[in-house]
Write a protein that holds these residues in place. Structure first.
Motif, PDB file in Angstrom:
ATOM      1  N   PRO A 266     -19.071  53.207  17.792  1.00  0.00           N
ATOM      2  CA  PRO A 266     -17.910  53.955  18.296  1.00  0.00           C
ATOM      3  C   PRO A 266     -17.388  53.347  19.607  1.00  0.00           C
ATOM      4  N   PRO A 267     -16.116  53.628  19.944  1.00  0.00           N
ATOM      5  CA  PRO A 267     -15.538  53.035  21.153  1.00  0.00           C
ATOM      6  C   PRO A 267     -16.223  53.549  22.424  1.00  0.00           C
ATOM      7  N   HIS A 268     -16.032  52.858  23.515  1.00  0.00           N
ATOM      8  CA  HIS A 268     -16.580  53.303  24.801  1.00  0.00           C
ATOM      9  C   HIS A 268     -15.593  52.932  25.905  1.00  0.00           C
ATOM     10  N   PRO A 269     -15.751  53.526  27.087  1.00  0.00           N
ATOM     11  CA  PRO A 269     -14.752  53.296  28.138  1.00  0.00           C
ATOM     12  C   PRO A 269     -14.983  52.036  28.964  1.00  0.00           C
ATOM     13  N   GLY A 270     -16.036  51.276  28.675  1.00  0.00           N
ATOM     14  CA  GLY A 270     -16.387  50.151  29.541  1.00  0.00           C
ATOM     15  C   GLY A 270     -15.567  48.898  29.262  1.00  0.00           C
ATOM     16  N   SER A 271     -15.749  47.894  30.131  1.00  0.00           N
ATOM     17  CA  SER A 271     -15.054  46.621  29.961  1.00  0.00           C
ATOM     18  C   SER A 271     -15.793  45.751  28.953  1.00  0.00           C
ATOM     19  N   HIS A 272     -17.111  45.845  28.915  1.00  0.00           N
ATOM     20  CA  HIS A 272     -17.876  45.106  27.911  1.00  0.00           C
ATOM     21  C   HIS A 272     -19.229  45.773  27.728  1.00  0.00           C
ATOM     22  N   GLU A 273     -19.985  45.313  26.724  1.00  0.00           N
ATOM     23  CA  GLU A 273     -21.288  45.921  26.450  1.00  0.00           C
ATOM     24  C   GLU A 273     -22.319  44.844  26.201  1.00  0.00           C
ATOM     25  N   GLU A 274     -23.569  45.251  26.222  1.00  0.00           N
ATOM     26  CA  GLU A 274     -24.663  44.298  26.091  1.00  0.00           C
ATOM     27  C   GLU A 274     -25.751  44.986  25.273  1.00  0.00           C
ATOM     28  N   LEU A 275     -26.255  44.287  24.296  1.00  0.00           N
ATOM     29  CA  LEU A 275     -27.329  44.856  23.481  1.00  0.00           C
ATOM     30  C   LEU A 275     -28.657  44.355  24.047  1.00  0.00           C
ATOM     31  N   ARG A 276     -29.603  45.249  24.302  1.00  0.00           N
ATOM     32  CA  ARG A 276     -30.908  44.860  24.846  1.00  0.00           C
ATOM     33  C   ARG A 276     -31.981  45.262  23.830  1.00  0.00           C
ATOM     34  N   VAL A 277     -32.974  44.419  23.676  1.00  0.00           N
ATOM     35  CA  VAL A 277     -33.959  44.639  22.604  1.00  0.00           C
ATOM     36  C   VAL A 277     -35.391  44.422  23.090  1.00  0.00           C
ATOM     37  N   VAL A 278     -36.317  45.038  22.359  1.00  0.00           N
ATOM     38  CA  VAL A 278     -37.731  44.712  22.469  1.00  0.00           C
ATOM     39  C   VAL A 278     -38.075  44.061  21.129  1.00  0.00           C
ATOM     40  N   VAL A 279     -38.615  42.841  21.188  1.00  0.00           N
ATOM     41  CA  VAL A 279     -38.886  42.091  19.955  1.00  0.00           C
ATOM     42  C   VAL A 279     -40.374  41.741  19.907  1.00  0.00           C
ATOM     43  N   ARG A 280     -40.967  42.039  18.756  1.00  0.00           N
ATOM     44  CA  ARG A 280     -42.381  41.647  18.569  1.00  0.00           C
ATOM     45  C   ARG A 280     -42.491  40.850  17.274  1.00  0.00           C
ATOM     46  N   GLY A 281     -42.913  39.601  17.425  1.00  0.00           N
ATOM     47  CA  GLY A 281     -43.068  38.724  16.247  1.00  0.00           C
ATOM     48  C   GLY A 281     -41.797  38.652  15.408  1.00  0.00           C
ATOM     49  N   GLY A 282     -40.648  38.541  16.047  1.00  0.00           N
ATOM     50  CA  GLY A 282     -39.377  38.420  15.322  1.00  0.00           C
ATOM     51  C   GLY A 282     -38.790  39.745  14.853  1.00  0.00           C
ATOM     52  N   LYS A 283     -39.539  40.854  15.047  1.00  0.00           N
ATOM     53  CA  LYS A 283     -39.034  42.164  14.603  1.00  0.00           C
ATOM     54  C   LYS A 283     -38.472  42.924  15.815  1.00  0.00           C
ATOM     55  N   VAL A 284     -37.252  43.435  15.690  1.00  0.00           N
ATOM     56  CA  VAL A 284     -36.700  44.271  16.762  1.00  0.00           C
ATOM     57  C   VAL A 284     -37.358  45.643  16.632  1.00  0.00           C
ATOM     58  N   VAL A 285     -38.200  45.999  17.626  1.00  0.00           N
ATOM     59  CA  VAL A 285     -38.914  47.275  17.516  1.00  0.00           C
ATOM     60  C   VAL A 285     -38.192  48.386  18.275  1.00  0.00           C
ATOM     61  N   SER A 286     -37.364  48.013  19.266  1.00  0.00           N
ATOM     62  CA  SER A 286     -36.620  49.025  20.024  1.00  0.00           C
ATOM     63  C   SER A 286     -35.375  48.371  20.602  1.00  0.00           C
ATOM     64  N   CYS A 287     -34.333  49.167  20.848  1.00  0.00           N
ATOM     65  CA  CYS A 287     -33.101  48.583  21.393  1.00  0.00           C
ATOM     66  C   CYS A 287     -32.257  49.652  22.077  1.00  0.00           C
ATOM     67  N   LEU A 288     -31.315  49.189  22.872  1.00  0.00           N
ATOM     68  CA  LEU A 288     -30.320  50.091  23.473  1.00  0.00           C
ATOM     69  C   LEU A 288     -29.066  49.289  23.756  1.00  0.00           C
ATOM     70  N   THR A 289     -27.974  49.987  23.998  1.00  0.00           N
ATOM     71  CA  THR A 289     -26.727  49.325  24.368  1.00  0.00           C
ATOM     72  C   THR A 289     -26.369  49.704  25.788  1.00  0.00           C
ATOM     73  N   LEU A 290     -26.019  48.677  26.562  1.00  0.00           N
ATOM     74  CA  LEU A 290     -25.642  48.864  27.961  1.00  0.00           C
ATOM     75  C   LEU A 290     -24.133  48.679  28.062  1.00  0.00           C
ATOM     76  N   ILE A 291     -23.474  49.654  28.662  1.00  0.00           N
ATOM     77  CA  ILE A 291     -22.019  49.594  28.773  1.00  0.00           C
ATOM     78  C   ILE A 291     -21.632  49.394  30.236  1.00  0.00           C
ATOM     79  N   HIS A 292     -20.786  48.417  30.486  1.00  0.00           N
ATOM     80  CA  HIS A 292     -20.384  48.141  31.874  1.00  0.00           C
ATOM     81  C   HIS A 292     -19.057  48.836  32.169  1.00  0.00           C
ATOM     82  N   ALA A 293     -19.110  49.764  33.104  1.00  0.00           N
ATOM     83  CA  ALA A 293     -17.902  50.519  33.455  1.00  0.00           C
ATOM     84  C   ALA A 293     -17.952  50.828  34.948  1.00  0.00           C
ATOM     85  N   GLU A 294     -17.023  51.677  35.417  1.00  0.00           N
ATOM     86  CA  GLU A 294     -17.051  52.068  36.835  1.00  0.00           C
ATOM     87  C   GLU A 294     -16.858  53.558  36.954  1.00  0.00           C
ATOM     88  N   LEU A 295     -17.541  54.129  37.944  1.00  0.00           N
ATOM     89  CA  LEU A 295     -17.332  55.537  38.272  1.00  0.00           C
ATOM     90  C   LEU A 295     -16.475  55.600  39.524  1.00  0.00           C
TER      91      LEU A 295
END
Ligand SMILES: CC(C)(COP(=O)(O)OP(=O)(O)OC[C@H]1O[C@@H](n2cnc3c(N)ncnc32)[C@H](O)[C@@H]1OP(=O)(O)O)[C@@H](O)C(=O)NCCC(=O)NCCS
Length: 410
Positions: A40-69
């Motif tokens: 879905p859309p977000h109010p930021g200028s760009h986003e970044e996907l961050r992951v935890v990877v074990r043996g090539g498998k993505v076990v956890s992740c989150l999305t970081l959105i860059h914006a301003e308050l």
């Protein structure tokens, strides 16, 4: 690159590589029942996907959105966090926690001063230093409970080229607010050009072409019975006439209900809670308002965030030390003092004699974004401050109503 030792082997925490993206997206859209084609859309200028990877498998992740308050007109970089998801077979091994901690350190190292999230559980994110930063009022009514003010005829549809004028009006309004999402012209242009959003504008009569004094952004959806719902995504007006015009416009919508996620201040200004519309029928509700917790906020870099606000500190001669406890980002524990030097404020290292406001990072974050005044925190035993310094603390960090509009939710 941080490495995490988990019971089932070492894992890496990092920004996603192209080969991680598909796995991460599958975790996210499954966990949050998202449409499969795109996030879905977000109010930021760009986003970044961050992951935890074990043996090539993505076990956890989150999305970081860059914006301003925007805090009282001062824009601070903000990292928004969304779609935190751990693979169902890998939960409760500390992966999401390690990813959150690493992401907060990364934000700090990258000069991002604050962070916001819309949590599934407020308790879960407290251990990372987040605390409730704002509520919203969910307002619901039938259109015939809204007064059909004559000024509604002064409203017109927004044009795709009105981004700059709307950005100016919005900026003026948000400079009064203790905490809201900053929206630049680029974002306003995107909103004005979005076919799913209908923009309606009011200009003061006699100032057409120069003086936007209110707008409403609308979308339509269906309720669970299939009835048409007009969703007020964002509504702002300056002055009673603009409020009457925009509220009156809503009264004409050919829908069964109107829904608006509003700040308490805007809901009061709209006068919809004591609607002067003629009563059509008996004892049915004329409107329903539910107040709900909305977002969590955290200061990531106390010193830099204070310095960014120093120019907006009140005039006068004063001195207040701040002592924050922060287990996760101990750099925030450096004792600092705000000095009022007549017309300007400055942040310095605290001296032993400076009166001190003390509290945990979560309470400090609530005070910093204006959710709670220092006096309100101290009076509940959530922070400590000598009585003679409380007035200075309240002037430095005035409380108000931090609010993020539905349109800026992520
Ligand atoms: C929530 C979630 C991201 C946690 O991931 P994880 O890697 O298992 O998290 P961790 O191992 O670091 O932490 C586990 C902790 O989360 C808690 N937790 C898990 N789901 C929770 C929930 N719905 N509400 C509150 N706490 C929850 C566990 O009780 C455990 O608590 P503890 O540390 O006190 O024992 C994961 O359960 C998930 O993907 N859930 C589905 C998606 C979701 O709801 N995401 C919400 C994030 S916005």
């Amino acid at each position: 690159m941080p490495v995490l030792d988990a019971p089932s082997g070492a894992a890496e925490i990092r920004t996603a590589r192209p080969e991680d993206e598909e796995q991460a997206w599958k975790l996210q859209h499954t966990a949050f029942s998202l449409e499969k084609d795109a996030p879905p859309p977000h109010p930021g200028s760009h986003e970044e996907l961050r992951v935890v990877v074990r043996g090539g498998k993505v076990v956890s992740c989150l999305t970081l959105i860059h914006a301003e308050l925007s805090l009282k007109g001062v824009d601070l970089p903000m990292g928004g966090i969304r779609h935190v998801a751990t693979h169902p077979e890998e939960q409760n091994q500390g992966y999401a926690s390690a990813l959150m901690r690493d992401t907060l350190r990364k934000l700090r190292a990258g000069g991002i001063l604050t962070t916001v999230l819309f949590p599934f559980s407020f308790r879960y994110y407290r251990k990372f230093g987040y605390e409730l930063g704002g509520n919203h009022c969910q307002f619901w009514c039938r259109p015939n409970c809204i007064p059909a003010y004559a000024e509604r005829r002064e409203c017109r549809r927004g044009r795709p080229d009105e981004g700059a004028a709307l950005a100016r009006f919005y900026r003026e309004r948000s400079s009064q607010s203790v905490c809201s999402m900053a929206r630049d012209e680029r974002r306003w242009n995107a909103l004005c050009g979005d076919p799913a959003i209908q923009a309606v504008i009011h200009e003061a009569p006699g100032h057409e072409g120069t003086g936007i004094d209110g707008y409403v952004l609308l979308a339509e959806s269906r309720d669970s019975y299939g009835g048409r719902v007009l969703r007020v995504l964002d509504l702002a007006a300056d002055g009673a006439r603009a409020w009457r015009a925009l509220v009156g416009y809503l009264s004409q919508a050919p829908v069964e209900s109107v829904e608006w996620y509003a700040s308490a201040a805007d809901l009061a200004a709209s006068r919809l809670m004591h609607s002067p519309a003629p009563l059509r029928e008996g004892f049915k509700p004329r409107g329903i308002v539910t107040v709900r917790p909305m977002f969590q906020f955290r200061v990531v870099d106390v010193e830099a965030a204070l310095r960014a606000r120093a120019a907006a500190f009140p005039e006068g001669t004063y001195r207040l030390a701040l002592r924050v406890t922060d287990d996760l980002l101990p750099e925030n524990e450096k004792p600092l003092a705000v000095h009022g030097l007549g017309e300007r404020g400055e942040v310095r290292r605290a001296g032993p004699a400076d009166p001190c406001l003390e509290g945990d990072i979560r309470i400090f974050s609530q005070i910093f974004c204006g959710y709670m005044s220092p006096s309100e925190a101290v009076s509940q035993g959530l922070a400590r401050c000598p009585a003679e310094a409380l007035e200075t603390a309240d002037r430095l960090f005035p409380s108000g109503e931090p609010f993020i509009s539905e349109l800026d939710r992520f």
